[in-house]
Design a protein around this motif. Structure first.
Motif, short mmCIF file in Angstrom:
data_model
loop_
_atom_site.label_atom_id
_atom_site.label_comp_id
_atom_site.label_asym_id
_atom_site.label_seq_id
_atom_site.Cartn_x
_atom_site.Cartn_y
_atom_site.Cartn_z
N VAL A 24 0.82 -1.21 0.00
CA VAL A 24 0.00 0.00 0.00
C VAL A 24 0.86 1.26 0.00
O VAL A 24 0.57 2.21 -0.74
N PHE A 25 1.92 1.28 0.78
CA PHE A 25 2.73 2.50 0.93
C PHE A 25 4.04 2.45 0.14
O PHE A 25 4.83 3.38 0.21
N GLN A 26 4.23 1.37 -0.60
CA GLN A 26 5.41 1.20 -1.46
C GLN A 26 6.70 1.45 -0.69
O GLN A 26 7.53 2.28 -1.07
N ILE A 27 6.86 0.72 0.41
CA ILE A 27 8.04 0.82 1.27
C ILE A 27 8.63 -0.57 1.47
O ILE A 27 8.02 -1.57 1.11
N GLU A 28 9.82 -0.60 2.04
CA GLU A 28 10.46 -1.86 2.40
C GLU A 28 10.78 -1.83 3.89
O GLU A 28 11.15 -0.79 4.43
N PHE A 42 10.21 -2.15 11.65
CA PHE A 42 10.26 -0.70 11.68
C PHE A 42 10.02 -0.10 10.29
O PHE A 42 10.56 -0.59 9.30
N PHE A 43 9.23 0.98 10.27
CA PHE A 43 9.04 1.73 9.04
C PHE A 43 10.34 2.44 8.70
O PHE A 43 11.13 2.78 9.59
N PRO A 44 10.56 2.71 7.40
CA PRO A 44 11.74 3.49 7.03
C PRO A 44 11.72 4.83 7.78
O PRO A 44 10.66 5.45 7.93
N PHE A 45 12.87 5.23 8.27
CA PHE A 45 12.96 6.46 9.06
C PHE A 45 14.33 7.08 8.88
O PHE A 45 15.33 6.37 8.84
N GLU A 46 14.35 8.40 8.76
CA GLU A 46 15.62 9.11 8.60
C GLU A 46 15.73 10.13 9.72
O GLU A 46 14.89 11.02 9.85
N GLU A 47 16.76 9.98 10.53
CA GLU A 47 17.00 10.93 11.63
C GLU A 47 17.13 12.35 11.08
O GLU A 47 17.65 12.56 10.00
N ASP A 79 -4.96 9.08 -3.88
CA ASP A 79 -5.82 8.24 -4.73
C ASP A 79 -5.15 6.90 -5.05
O ASP A 79 -5.77 5.85 -4.95
N ALA A 80 -3.88 6.94 -5.41
CA ALA A 80 -3.15 5.71 -5.73
C ALA A 80 -3.00 4.83 -4.48
O ALA A 80 -3.13 3.61 -4.56
N THR A 81 -2.75 5.47 -3.34
CA THR A 81 -2.61 4.71 -2.09
C THR A 81 -3.92 4.03 -1.73
O THR A 81 -3.94 2.85 -1.36
#
Length: 121
Positions: A24-28, A42-47, A79-81
């Motif tokens: 759905v969110f196109q993440i890894e 864990f969701f991708p995260f950038e400090e 809309d795409a999500t």
């Protein structure tokens, strides 16, 4: 200072939830971590960037619900999500609605039965 530092979304089956959120969110997701007998992805995260860290969390204290706090996830194309979520059988709980300045929100049920909100950015 942002008051919210970290969010954990309760799940019944971590792998199923990871597949849902990844699609759905196109993440890894990285490796699954075990903390105090609970499994987390864990969701991708950038400090140093806006937003809180977050994880999908599986364990006896994590109970999915549509009746608790609502987590808003930022998306570039609402809309795409929504379309990707619907292909996985997600339930639309609150239709896409404008909230001003070209921003929209909507709410869906995730694969685990949680109420999740989307906010276009």
């Amino acid at each position: 200072m942002n008051l919210i530092a970290h969010v954990e979304i309760p799940v019944r089956e971590l792998e199923r939830a990871m597949r849902f959120y990844a699609h759905v969110f196109q993440i890894e997701f990285g490796d699954v971590t075990e903390i105090h007998g609970h499994r987390m992805a864990f969701f991708p995260f950038e400090e140093g960037t806006d937003g809180a860290s977050g994880a999908l969390a599986e364990g006896n204290v994590y109970v999915p619900t549509k009746h608790g706090a609502i987590v808003y996830l930022s998306v570039t194309d609402i809309d795409a999500t929504l379309a990707r979520a619907m292909t996985l059988g997600s339930e639309l709980l609150f239709a896409k609605t404008p909230v001003g300045n070209g921003t929209f929100v909507a709410e869906i049920a995730d694969s685990e039965g949680n109420r999740i909100a989307l906010k276009s950015v």
